[in-house]
Design an enzyme around this catalytic site. Structure first.
Site, PDB file in Angstrom:
ATOM      1  CB  CYS A   1      59.176 -75.537  10.100  1.00 12.18           C
ATOM      2  SG  CYS A   1      60.790 -74.809  10.439  1.00 12.18           S
ATOM      3  CB  CYS A   2      56.930 -76.269  15.121  1.00 11.86           C
ATOM      4  SG  CYS A   2      55.335 -76.930  14.609  1.00 11.86           S
ATOM      5  CB  ALA A   3      58.589 -80.827  16.517  1.00 13.00           C
TER       6      ALA A   3
END
Length: 435
Positions: free
Chosen positions: A375-377
């Site tokens: 995941c990231c933002a």
């Protein structure tokens, strides 16, 4: 007899340097302000209700004891070096402010008797009603509180918190400082903690070759300048805008040369205390932006073999609990998870091939241990690059193009620009590390 830690001798050397520097520079700044024809004061109307509590001169004075002792009980050379440099940096910044922006305490303290009166008299022997913002007392208090809270547990830590609060209150109740000195002192103190972290490497500067990073640095720097100008034009009600201005300035520095390490996100996914507070306005904006962009799309999607891609989950959400492990590649946001692995990367820029290769190999080690969320933002770009590299390195996709097709089918919103695909190709072409 209690034995001092083995580093007490170099700590004593630091104390021999810092203590005279404190008294000399503080005194010179005081007398410089006293010689000026006029020194302004910044006072809010409500401050006339601040009481004078003479007994709080005791916690006010006690910071000197904690200051000296802290340099004698450091556990290793890194802690001693960074702690001493925190204290030195605090002194240099505060004294520079005292010379450039002198302020005066505007309320006369009545004569006091007894033991507290003697302590006030001793203070008046070298102190004058100047050297106000930032309060050096508050700057040093924050540094010392961070030092001692790390060394204590349970009741002892509660005592550290309680006595530190008393010291903080005492700068007002001894009639030594106006309120403006406290938030400015906290800002300088947090900057000292950020510059010299006790639990990791300090920010390092390296000029970026990436033009996108330079443009983003200029953009965030312009935002910081605009907020600062607005704070000045708005007057006292707008001074709190200096906080988000400072936050954007630090983000600009991260893009300009400090890199993702400037956000000080540790491998467990948690940011340092200084990072949490200094970057708080920016992080709030980044979180709101991420939620707005992903409000109408699934938070995560499975790519293959238990590897998922998505936005950073929030604690308590179903997608937060369903994964055995989380590989988080955002630098600015955080989430708590018992088996979280953080490999921070800057937003809106293409990761370096070496970064991608390391992240993909880390994902490969996690992939056989249950379900993994990368995941990231937003779950659109940084995480997509890592999954692409993993698909190719693990043999699940014969080429970058095939990996991109597989990823787009799982999460159509991913942003796979040519520069990112090129970085993935470069990452998978790198030689495998020697075992």
């Amino acid at each position: 007899m209690m034995r001092l830690p083995p580093l007490w001798r170099p700590g004593l050397c630091w104390l021999v340097v810092l203590a005279p520097l404190f008294f000399i520079s503080y005194g010179v700044a005081n007398h410089h302000a006293a010689g000026l024809p006029a020194v302004p004061s910044i006072v809010f109307d409500w401050e006339r209700w601040v009481p004078l509590w003479p007994w709080t001169i005791l916690p006010y004075w006690s910071i000197d004891l904690f200051y000296g002792l802290s340099l004698l009980i450091c556990r290793d050379r890194l802690e001693l070096a960074h702690h001493a440099r925190r204290l030195l940096t605090a002194q240099l910044i505060a004294v520079a402010c005292f010379f450039l922006f002198p302020l005066r305490y505007s309320v006369s303290r009545p004569p006091l008797q007894g033991w507290s009166g003697r302590l006030f008299d001793a203070l008046a022997g070298f102190d004058l009603p100047y050297n106000q913002a930032p309060s050096l007392h508050i700057v040093l208090l924050l540094i010392l509180w961070d030092f001692y809270r790390r060394r204590t547990r349970g009741a002892a830590r509660a005592v550290v918190h309680g006595w530190s609060l008393l010291i903080g209150v005492s700068v007002l109740t001894t009639w030594q400082h106006h309120f403006i000195d406290i938030p400015t002192g906290l800002l300088v103190g947090l900057l000292c903690l950020w510059l010299w972290p006790l639990d990791g490497a300090r920010p390092q500067w390296q000029w970026p070759a990436d033009g996108v990073r330079r443009r983003l640095a200029l953009l965030y720097g312009a935002g910081a300048a605009a907020l600062s100008l607005l704070a000045v034009l708005a007057g006292r009600t707008g001074w709190w805008l200096f906080w988000p201005a400072a936050s954007l300035l630090l983000v600009a520095l991260c893009y300009a040369g400090v890199g993702a390490g400037g956000f000080q996100k540790r491998s467990n996914g948690r940011h340092t205390l200084a990072s949490r507070w200094l970057f708080a306005p920016y992080r709030l904006g980044a979180w709101v932006n991420a939620r707005l962009w992903t409000r109408c799309v699934p938070p995560a999607a499975e790519v293959c073999d238990g590897v998922w891609i998505g936005r950073l989950p929030r604690a308590g959400e179903p997608e937060h609990r369903q994964f055995d492990r989380i590989l988080d590649v955002s630098a600015e946001l955080s989430v708590r998870h018992p088996r979280l692995h953080a490999l921070p990367q800057l937003d809106l820029v293409v990761p370096a091939a070496t970064q991608l290769r390391a992240a993909a190999e880390h994902l490969q080690r996690l992939a056989g241990q249950g379900s993994v969320l990368v995941c990231c933002a937003l779950g659109y770009s940084r995480s997509a690059a890592v999954v692409l590299a993993w698909l190719c390195l693990s043999g699940r996709a014969p080429s970058v193009a095939a990996a991109a097709d597989l990823l787009r089918r799982a999460r159509p919103q991913v942003v796979l620009k040519p520069a990112l695909l090129l970085a993935v190709a470069q990452a998978i072409a790198l030689p495998s590390p020697t075992p």
